[in-house]
Scaffold this motif. Structure first.
Motif, PDB file in Angstrom:
ATOM      1  N   ALA A 293      21.570  38.137  34.503  1.00  0.00           N
ATOM      2  CA  ALA A 293      22.125  38.327  33.163  1.00  0.00           C
ATOM      3  C   ALA A 293      23.632  38.574  33.222  1.00  0.00           C
ATOM      4  CB  ALA A 293      21.418  39.492  32.470  1.00  0.00           C
ATOM      5  N   ILE A 294      24.072  39.318  34.224  1.00  0.00           N
ATOM      6  CA  ILE A 294      25.509  39.572  34.387  1.00  0.00           C
ATOM      7  C   ILE A 294      26.256  38.268  34.634  1.00  0.00           C
ATOM      8  CG2 ILE A 294      27.223  40.608  35.941  1.00  0.00           C
ATOM      9  CD1 ILE A 294      25.244  42.966  36.290  1.00  0.00           C
ATOM     10  N   LEU A 295      25.668  37.396  35.460  1.00  0.00           N
ATOM     11  CA  LEU A 295      26.298  36.104  35.726  1.00  0.00           C
ATOM     12  C   LEU A 295      26.400  35.264  34.456  1.00  0.00           C
ATOM     13  CD1 LEU A 295      27.388  33.866  37.538  1.00  0.00           C
ATOM     14  CD2 LEU A 295      25.026  33.275  38.118  1.00  0.00           C
ATOM     15  N   ILE A 296      25.334  35.232  33.668  1.00  0.00           N
ATOM     16  CA  ILE A 296      25.365  34.459  32.424  1.00  0.00           C
ATOM     17  C   ILE A 296      26.399  35.034  31.460  1.00  0.00           C
ATOM     18  CG2 ILE A 296      24.025  33.672  30.436  1.00  0.00           C
ATOM     19  CD1 ILE A 296      23.311  32.399  33.152  1.00  0.00           C
ATOM     20  N   LYS A 297      26.480  36.359  31.397  1.00  0.00           N
ATOM     21  CA  LYS A 297      27.488  37.002  30.547  1.00  0.00           C
ATOM     22  C   LYS A 297      28.902  36.646  31.006  1.00  0.00           C
ATOM     23  CE  LYS A 297      25.265  39.496  27.447  1.00  0.00           C
ATOM     24  NZ  LYS A 297      25.520  39.351  25.984  1.00  0.00           N
ATOM     25  N   MET A 298      29.067  36.508  32.328  1.00  0.00           N
ATOM     26  CA  MET A 298      30.381  36.137  32.850  1.00  0.00           C
ATOM     27  C   MET A 298      30.726  34.702  32.467  1.00  0.00           C
ATOM     28  SD  MET A 298      33.185  36.816  34.244  1.00  0.00           S
ATOM     29  CE  MET A 298      32.880  38.478  34.838  1.00  0.00           C
TER      30      MET A 298
ATOM     31  N   SER B 225      43.209  36.836  41.434  1.00  0.00           N
ATOM     32  CA  SER B 225      42.211  37.712  40.804  1.00  0.00           C
ATOM     33  C   SER B 225      41.650  37.085  39.522  1.00  0.00           C
ATOM     34  CB  SER B 225      42.820  39.089  40.485  1.00  0.00           C
ATOM     35  OG  SER B 225      43.218  39.733  41.669  1.00  0.00           O
ATOM     36  N   ILE B 226      41.291  35.816  39.614  1.00  0.00           N
ATOM     37  CA  ILE B 226      40.661  35.141  38.486  1.00  0.00           C
ATOM     38  C   ILE B 226      39.322  34.544  38.930  1.00  0.00           C
ATOM     39  CG2 ILE B 226      42.880  34.564  37.421  1.00  0.00           C
ATOM     40  CD1 ILE B 226      42.326  31.637  38.329  1.00  0.00           C
ATOM     41  N   LEU B 227      38.440  34.333  37.961  1.00  0.00           N
ATOM     42  CA  LEU B 227      37.145  33.711  38.205  1.00  0.00           C
ATOM     43  C   LEU B 227      37.134  32.349  37.525  1.00  0.00           C
ATOM     44  CD1 LEU B 227      34.841  36.807  37.518  1.00  0.00           C
ATOM     45  CD2 LEU B 227      35.647  35.958  39.735  1.00  0.00           C
ATOM     46  N   THR B 228      36.995  31.290  38.308  1.00  0.00           N
ATOM     47  CA  THR B 228      36.933  29.922  37.801  1.00  0.00           C
ATOM     48  C   THR B 228      36.294  29.043  38.855  1.00  0.00           C
ATOM     49  OG1 THR B 228      38.200  28.134  36.772  1.00  0.00           O
ATOM     50  CG2 THR B 228      39.201  29.227  38.668  1.00  0.00           C
ATOM     51  N   SER B 229      36.063  27.791  38.524  1.00  0.00           N
ATOM     52  CA  SER B 229      35.500  26.840  39.487  1.00  0.00           C
ATOM     53  C   SER B 229      35.898  25.433  39.062  1.00  0.00           C
ATOM     54  CB  SER B 229      33.970  26.952  39.545  1.00  0.00           C
ATOM     55  OG  SER B 229      33.378  26.471  38.350  1.00  0.00           O
TER      56      SER B 229
ATOM     57  N   GLY C 118      38.259  29.993  27.808  1.00  0.00           N
ATOM     58  CA  GLY C 118      38.773  28.709  28.281  1.00  0.00           C
ATOM     59  C   GLY C 118      38.091  28.269  29.556  1.00  0.00           C
ATOM     60  N   TYR C 119      38.814  28.356  30.660  1.00  0.00           N
ATOM     61  CA  TYR C 119      38.300  27.869  31.945  1.00  0.00           C
ATOM     62  C   TYR C 119      38.425  28.892  33.082  1.00  0.00           C
ATOM     63  CZ  TYR C 119      43.291  27.062  32.689  1.00  0.00           C
ATOM     64  OH  TYR C 119      44.642  27.227  32.801  1.00  0.00           O
ATOM     65  N   TYR C 120      38.911  30.088  32.774  1.00  0.00           N
ATOM     66  CA  TYR C 120      38.994  31.141  33.794  1.00  0.00           C
ATOM     67  C   TYR C 120      38.962  32.506  33.112  1.00  0.00           C
ATOM     68  CZ  TYR C 120      43.847  32.151  32.502  1.00  0.00           C
ATOM     69  OH  TYR C 120      44.971  32.525  31.817  1.00  0.00           O
ATOM     70  N   TYR C 121      38.736  33.528  33.942  1.00  0.00           N
ATOM     71  CA  TYR C 121      38.727  34.897  33.423  1.00  0.00           C
ATOM     72  C   TYR C 121      39.392  35.803  34.445  1.00  0.00           C
ATOM     73  CZ  TYR C 121      36.939  39.377  31.636  1.00  0.00           C
ATOM     74  OH  TYR C 121      36.815  40.657  31.144  1.00  0.00           O
ATOM     75  N   GLU C 122      40.376  36.585  33.983  1.00  0.00           N
ATOM     76  CA  GLU C 122      41.064  37.516  34.886  1.00  0.00           C
ATOM     77  C   GLU C 122      40.115  38.642  35.284  1.00  0.00           C
ATOM     78  OE1 GLU C 122      44.596  38.861  33.006  1.00  0.00           O
ATOM     79  OE2 GLU C 122      45.601  36.907  33.102  1.00  0.00           O
ATOM     80  N   TRP C 123      40.104  38.950  36.587  1.00  0.00           N
ATOM     81  CA  TRP C 123      39.153  39.942  37.100  1.00  0.00           C
ATOM     82  C   TRP C 123      39.905  41.046  37.843  1.00  0.00           C
ATOM     83  CZ3 TRP C 123      34.813  41.372  35.483  1.00  0.00           C
ATOM     84  CH2 TRP C 123      33.863  42.019  36.270  1.00  0.00           C
ATOM     85  N   ASP C 124      40.677  41.815  37.069  1.00  0.00           N
ATOM     86  CA  ASP C 124      41.377  42.963  37.637  1.00  0.00           C
ATOM     87  C   ASP C 124      40.601  44.234  37.303  1.00  0.00           C
ATOM     88  OD1 ASP C 124      41.843  43.329  34.932  1.00  0.00           O
ATOM     89  OD2 ASP C 124      43.921  42.636  35.024  1.00  0.00           O
ATOM     90  N   GLU C 125      41.120  45.381  37.669  1.00  0.00           N
ATOM     91  CA  GLU C 125      40.411  46.653  37.474  1.00  0.00           C
ATOM     92  C   GLU C 125      40.143  46.926  35.995  1.00  0.00           C
ATOM     93  OE1 GLU C 125      39.060  48.684  39.714  1.00  0.00           O
ATOM     94  OE2 GLU C 125      39.611  47.135  41.166  1.00  0.00           O
ATOM     95  N   LYS C 126      41.108  46.595  35.170  1.00  0.00           N
ATOM     96  CA  LYS C 126      40.936  46.825  33.727  1.00  0.00           C
ATOM     97  C   LYS C 126      39.774  45.999  33.188  1.00  0.00           C
ATOM     98  CE  LYS C 126      43.312  46.193  29.315  1.00  0.00           C
ATOM     99  NZ  LYS C 126      44.575  45.743  28.649  1.00  0.00           N
TER     100      LYS C 126
ATOM    101  N   LEU D  11      41.265  31.193  44.696  1.00  0.00           N
ATOM    102  CA  LEU D  11      41.935  31.649  43.475  1.00  0.00           C
ATOM    103  C   LEU D  11      41.568  33.087  43.141  1.00  0.00           C
ATOM    104  CD1 LEU D  11      41.734  28.488  41.157  1.00  0.00           C
ATOM    105  CD2 LEU D  11      43.601  29.256  42.635  1.00  0.00           C
ATOM    106  N   TYR D  12      40.347  33.478  43.501  1.00  0.00           N
ATOM    107  CA  TYR D  12      39.937  34.863  43.274  1.00  0.00           C
ATOM    108  C   TYR D  12      40.779  35.819  44.115  1.00  0.00           C
ATOM    109  CZ  TYR D  12      37.101  39.097  43.616  1.00  0.00           C
ATOM    110  OH  TYR D  12      36.678  40.408  43.629  1.00  0.00           O
TER     111      TYR D  12
END
Length: 313
Positions: free
Chosen positions: A35-40, A94-98, A48-56, A89-90
């Motif tokens: 479920a966490i993966l689907i939410k991501m 610190s972004i999540l994309t593929s 869009g096509y990526y999501y920033e994955w920093d501490e905030k 790229l991660y």
């Protein structure tokens, strides 16, 4: 009043059959991890096509999905480890994309104008996309070339076809020129509207073979007046089974196929004999003649010759 420019997608499709990498996430973290993966995925496509994955963002995302932060971080790190998201790229930005996520995004926004993408984040080539403007992180104008993605297997199972973002039908025009188009656009121009399932399949074949070969298979479908994905896929399967990797390999395979066909035709050219010639000849049994019978026959022949001479005179 003009509508505001959208960056993300309104919805995306989830495949029925999940990849092994996604199943690994569920195996290690259970349904909550899945479920966490689907939410991501929802978060990435909504922006869009990526999501920033920093501490905030880790804190905000964990709170949004109502899950323990340590679990969320562990799931995402495993997603990177298994290649669902690009590792380079991660680690660097610190972004999540593929690559696949970007392909789906580009396919879905083909009707939008002035779409901005960040050069350093690109995993695909967008040089032929007139509706996309590439900028560097610094804000300067960038170059429309994709970044190599050798370290990412791209096993995301989420897909967005052009038809999932636009409900209007597009008239199909035959266009066999592929120098300035990708496989998705070529299909859209020559075969019909792409749905989410087809978009995913095309992406898989691009990964397994190459975009050049996928377009070549589509061209061959057009040449045979077979405007359906099933025929194109049968060509791709044949090339995959014979380890075809390039257009040169395809040409070599064509030559071998023609040789096999010529050999087959030669074997079929053997002339068939008439049925009467197929039957074995029958032997004629001549009965033996006795000596007395021979003398009688000779006497008769002599008498016939004598009679014939008399008649002549």
């Amino acid at each position: 009043m003009a509508r505001p420019q959208k960056n993300g997608l309104e919805y995306f499709a989830l495949d029925v059959v999940l990849s092994d990498e996604v199943e690994l996430i569920e195996a290690e973290h259970g349904l909550e991890g899945f479920a966490i993966l689907i939410k991501m995925f929802q978060k990435i496509y909504s922006q869009g096509y990526y999501y920033e994955w920093d501490e905030k963002q880790k804190i905000l995302f964990s709170n949004k999905v109502s899950s323990d932060r340590n679990l969320v971080v562990s799931v995402i790190e495993d997603c990177v480890r298994w290649g669902i998201f690009n590792k380079d790229l991660y680690e660097k930005y610190s972004i999540l994309t593929s690559k696949r996520a970007q392909n789906h995004y580009i396919t879905a926004i083909y009707k939008r104008v002035n779409v901005q993408m960040i050069e350093e984040y690109l995993l695909v080539d967008v040089s032929d996309k007139k509706n996309i403007e590439v900028y560097k992180i610094s804000g300067e104008k960038g170059v429309c070339n994709g970044v190599s993605d050798d370290g990412n297997e791209e096993t995301s199972t989420v897909s967005d076809g052009e038809s999932t973002q636009s409900k209007s039908k597009v008239k199909v025009k035959v266009n066999k020129e592929s120098n300035n188009t990708n496989a998705f656009e070529f299909y859209q121009q020559n075969f019909g509207i792409i749905n989410s399932f087809l978009s995913e399949e095309i992406s898989l074949w691009i990964d397994d073979l190459s975009e050049e070969l996928v377009i070549e298979a589509m061209k061959r479908g057009l040449e045979q007046n077979k405007r359906n994905w099933g025929y194109v896929k049968s060509i791709l399967k044949s090339w995959h089974s014979t380890n075809v990797k390039s257009i040169q390999d395809v040409k070599a395979e064509d030559v071998q196929f023609q040789k096999r066909q010529d050999t087959k035709k030669q074997k079929n050219r053997v002339d068939k004999l008439p049925k009467c010639m197929d039957k074995p000849e029958k032997s004629i049994n001549i009965p033996e003649v006795s000596e007395s019978e021979k003398q009688r026959l000779q006497k008769m022949i002599a008498e016939l010759k004598s009679t014939q001479k008399l008649n002549e005179t």
